[in-house]
Design an enzyme around this catalytic site. Structure first.
Site, short mmCIF file in Angstrom:
data_model
loop_
_atom_site.label_atom_id
_atom_site.label_comp_id
_atom_site.label_asym_id
_atom_site.label_seq_id
_atom_site.Cartn_x
_atom_site.Cartn_y
_atom_site.Cartn_z
N LYS A 119 -2.84 -2.04 -2.91
CA LYS A 119 -3.84 -1.15 -2.29
C LYS A 119 -3.26 0.25 -2.43
O LYS A 119 -2.13 0.48 -2.00
CB LYS A 119 -4.06 -1.50 -0.82
CG LYS A 119 -5.00 -0.51 -0.11
CD LYS A 119 -5.46 -1.01 1.26
CE LYS A 119 -6.20 0.11 2.01
NZ LYS A 119 -6.88 -0.35 3.23
N GLU A 151 0.82 -1.22 0.00
CA GLU A 151 0.00 0.00 0.00
C GLU A 151 0.85 1.27 0.00
O GLU A 151 1.20 1.80 1.06
CB GLU A 151 -0.94 0.02 1.22
CG GLU A 151 -1.85 1.24 1.25
CD GLU A 151 -2.77 1.29 2.47
OE1 GLU A 151 -2.84 0.28 3.20
OE2 GLU A 151 -3.40 2.34 2.69
#
Lengths: 464, 385
Positions: free
Chosen positions: A328, A286
């Site tokens: 993500k 992420e």
């Protein structure tokens, strides 16, 4: 609809804009010094007694200092995680690369399992519910609406989220805080990881990370958490987690994100991913570029391409198995206080553009974070991204925390107890919106998803 | 959101979308962007590929020697004219890469040699690199030269009518080691520089990081290095501001080393190739035009066909051919320098072009297997041209 685009544009192609990058010998030496320090820190940590002690046993045993007699956690740690029952709902793909995987460090079976989980997370039309706030963070949210932050309240709240009727239709996975891994559902009597798996929702974990400011960078950060990560992941895997998540925040600003911050963070993400896969967990990587700032959409595009490009290169160079990872990421957006208006289509185009510039086909899915966007805006943008995706091969979906949960907290104001039924109803409706967006079927209301400059917002409010 | 197997978006919609985000790009700072994108997509049209007829004078001399033809300017002109005047060539050939001499060559009646290609709607391309040299302090690794005055040359070619360029970088997998970081960085950086200069002057750059087949490394090793080298190239391309939608990639297929003891099927090689590309090539690139790299004509066609079979996962880029030797071996053998052999030679060219065009669609049935020199291997150790 917002006014037509009027951009004082520079190139959309990822040429770094003329940010005031620090140049000169002094900065170069500082940069090298910081890099050397980071390298030294990490190698010291990995050769510390914790790692050495574990390595010596050769097996997956816990170091003694973590044992506590008769705790639920202790009981779990002596069990192996159960195999997931549900099979992939994704269209079956030939297991590519069988012949060419000989000699790679992960075995064929290890890769197959990572790919299977990643493909499940990337199930079309489904997304991730991120409930990984630590006790402190969720405590702030509770206290803000007058709820007392106890372990039982946290447990009840998460249980409500997990067991909301219909949730498994919209969710492929849930990211948990480590505390939640060892809590039980009082309806099934099972620990949450098992309970979630029974419902067809994959449980994952966010290992503890601590932010660290890079000296001499005007506030840029890296996340500390690689030390003893392998050992902690082993514990979480035994508790039933099948994936993990690591968030590296960055900001766009004067001279930011700097090359140093990008390299340092992306290298850390790649190493984290490598360690995860070695421990049998799918890594969600992420990189999170903040909404904060007044930069325009084009600046955001350039920064995001630069960051993601560095991320995939680092992953490949580290030997991360791409097919067994999930991205993500923030949506590409203009800064929150950007003075230029943008339509939701323009924002969606920018997102599709960034993915097409650098994301490998091999990674099965993208789960966008909300990062301060309202559910309406996030859903509008996600849905439009899916409508305009053309030949993008990845599953484009959501991994939302605040967007889904903040409205639920609002329902708690002025109540003595958690209004679980009411929260669950609203959550169910929100999940439907989210999965519609993941399918490109959600229709935005009014100016949802568009970027409205701050002054215009105020005028709207006044007019209303 | 249908995840169909279509390889390219409709290019006018793509144009409009890009334009919606940055209209400025098309008018001021990136004046060729629209044309670059359109050209790249045209070259990557379904069922078509590139004829690489850009052999330098020295290299075409080697080819001619093999068929007993003198390496004179006249013969070189005659041969390229044979290619250019092949009727129906445009059905399966979307672009042709030429050496500078051929690009500007005139026929006796004053017409241009390239007129035939133009008539067939075949986009003209030009080899712009100036060959390889040994990279100092490495173990025989190579760099490619040709950046000097490339901007001027590119403009000259564009003004003449060329619309794409080619630059061949060569990477070696040193036994037990692989390419050095030095060689990888040099390859990526100079390819990116060449690409940026070409685009600024209106030419679509074909990015060619060829990893030689030389060696006894296995398929997994070839795959790993292809991923690393190609991904390094795209890092450099992005850094240097190259418009990826206006480029093509010309990589090697992922194959085991020429002297590897282990045997692999075309399906194995195809899986390795597609996996490597899925890990390293951005979706924005419209087409991948493979080099044949020493494979025989039929082998190269069979491999291309294997790459386009279902079941290998998502391939958003067109996977097609940019063949030199693997399109021309039988043609040269049929021609032997004689005017009366031209029709037969042209028939061979059409046959191989059609076979490869069908392979691009995954429809090749092996009908050209026994024609001409189809089954002969074309591998030459340490190949340079």
């Amino acid at each position: 609809t917002s006014p037509r685009l009027r951009l004082p544009l520079r190139l959309i192609i990822p040429v770094p804009p003329p940010l005031k990058m620090r140049i000169g010998a002094k900065s170069a030496i500082l940069t090298l010094g910081v890099c050397a320090a980071l390298v030294a820190l990490n190698s010291y940590a990995s050769s510390s007694r914790i790692g050495a002690g574990l390595a010596a046993t050769g097996g997956r045993t816990r170091p003694a200092r973590l044992s506590r007699q008769n705790s639920p956690r202790n009981q779990v740690l002596s069990r192996r995680g159960e195999a997931l029952q549900t099979s992939s709902r994704r269209a079956p793909q030939l297991s590519v690369g069988a012949a060419c995987d000989d000699g790679a460090y992960l075995s064929k079976d290890q890769k197959a399992e990572l790919k299977r989980i990643a493909d499940l997370i990337a199930t079309p039309g489904k997304g991730i519910t991120a409930v990984d706030e630590g006790p402190g963070t969720i405590g702030d949210r509770f206290e803000n609406v007058g709820v007392i932050n106890t372990e039982e309240n946290r447990r009840k709240y998460r249980q409500m989220l997990f067991e909301t009727p219909g949730a498994p239709d919209h969710l492929s996975a849930a990211i948990l805080d480590p505390e939640t891994l060892y809590q039980k559902s009082d309806t099934s009597g099972k620990l949450f990881p098992e309970s979630l798996k029974d419902m067809g929702i994959l449980p994952g974990v966010k290992p503890h990370l601590k932010v660290y400011t890079l000296p001499g960078t005007n506030g840029e950060t890296v996340m500390q958490g690689l030390d003893s990560l392998a050992m902690r992941l082993r514990e979480y895997k035994e508790a039933g987690a099948v994936f993990a998540k690591w968030r590296s925040p960055m900001t766009i600003g004067e001279g930011q994100p700097s090359d140093l911050a990008i390299q340092a963070n992306m290298n850390d993400l790649a190493r984290y991913a490598l360690i995860c896969q070695d421990e049998g967990l799918v890594p969600i990587v992420e990189p999170d570029v903040s909404l904060k700032g007044d930069h325009d959409l084009e600046t955001a595009i350039v920064a995001n391409v630069k960051i993601q490009s560095a991320l995939y290169k680092a992953m490949l160079d580290h030997g991360v198995y791409m097919e067994g990872t999930i991205l993500k990421v923030n949506m590409v957006n203009p800064g929150k206080s950007c003075k230029t208006p943008y339509s939701v289509e323009e924002i969606a185009e920018a997102n599709v553009h960034v993915l097409r510039q650098c994301m490998p086909v091999a990674i099965p899915g993208v789960n966008y974070l909300s990062g301060g966007q309202s559910l309406e805006d996030a859903a509008a943008r996600l849905s439009t991204i899916n409508k305009l995706r053309k030949n993008c091969p990845w599953n484009l979906s959501f991994s939302w925390s605040a967007a889904l949960q903040m409205p639920l907290f609002e329902l708690c104001r002025g109540k003595d107890e958690l209004p679980l039924a009411e929260m669950s109803d609203l959550y169910a409706k929100e999940l439907k919106v989210a999965s519609d967006a993941a399918n490109g079927l959600h229709n935005p209301n009014g100016s949802d998803g568009a970027h409205i400059p701050p002054n215009a917002k105020q005028m709207e409010a006044v007019a209303a | 959101c249908g995840r169909s197997q279509s390889r390219m978006g409709d290019h006018t919609t793509a144009e409009k979308r890009l334009r919606a985000i940055c209209s400025h790009v098309f008018t001021k700072e990136y004046k060729h962007a629209e044309e670059l994108i359109a050209t790249a997509q045209t070259i990557a049209s379904p069922g078509k590929g590139i004829l690489a007829a850009d052999e330098s004078i020295g290299t075409i001399g080697k080819r001619f020697k093999g068929i007993g033809v003198e390496n004179s300017r006249e013969n070189r002109r005659a041969y390229r004219h044979l290619l250019a005047s092949t009727e129906g060539l445009g059905k399966h050939i979307s672009g042709v890469i030429l050496f500078e001499e051929s690009l500007f060559e005139k026929m006796d009646d004053g017409s241009l040699l390239v007129d035939g290609f133009k008539k067939e709607g075949i986009v003209l391309g030009i080899k712009v690199d100036k060959g390889t040299r040994y990279l100092p302090s490495t173990d025989g690794e190579l760099y490619t030269q040709g950046l000097t005055d490339l901007d001027k040359r590119a403009k000259k070619y564009y003004d003449f009518g060329a619309r794409f360029a080619k630059w061949r970088a060569v990477v070696k997998i040193l036994p037990g080691k692989g390419p050095s970081n030095n060689a990888i960085q040099e390859t990526a950086h100079s390819l990116a520089r060449y690409a940026a200069i070409c685009q600024n002057n209106g030419l679509v750059p074909i990015v060619e990081p060829e990893i030689l087949m030389d060696g006894d490394h296995d398929l997994a090793t070839a795959q790993k290095w292809t991923e690393i080298v190609v991904s390094a190239c795209y890092s450099a391309l992005r850094l240097q501001g190259v418009l990826l939608e206006g480029t093509l990639l010309k990589p090697n297929m992922v194959l085991p080393g020429a002297s590897c003891k282990k045997r692999y099927t075309p399906a194995d090689n195809a899986a390795a190739t597609v996996t490597a590309l899925q890990r390293s090539v951005p979706v924005a690139v419209p087409g991948i035009t493979f080099l044949s790299g020493g494979q025989g004509e039929e082998d190269a066609t069979i491999m291309l066909n294997a790459l386009n079979q279902p079941g290998l996962g998502y391939r958003p880029w067109s996977l097609t051919f940019s063949y030199g030797r693997a399109l021309q071996k039988s043609v040269l053998a049929a021609w032997k320098g004689k005017k009366e052999n031209v029709p037969a030679a042209q028939k061979m060219l059409l046959l191989r072009a059609r076979a490869n065009g069908d392979a691009n669609l995954g429809k090749y049935t092996g009908y050209a297997a026994n024609s001409g020199e189809a089954s002969k291997s074309l591998y030459v150790k340490n190949y340079a041209y």
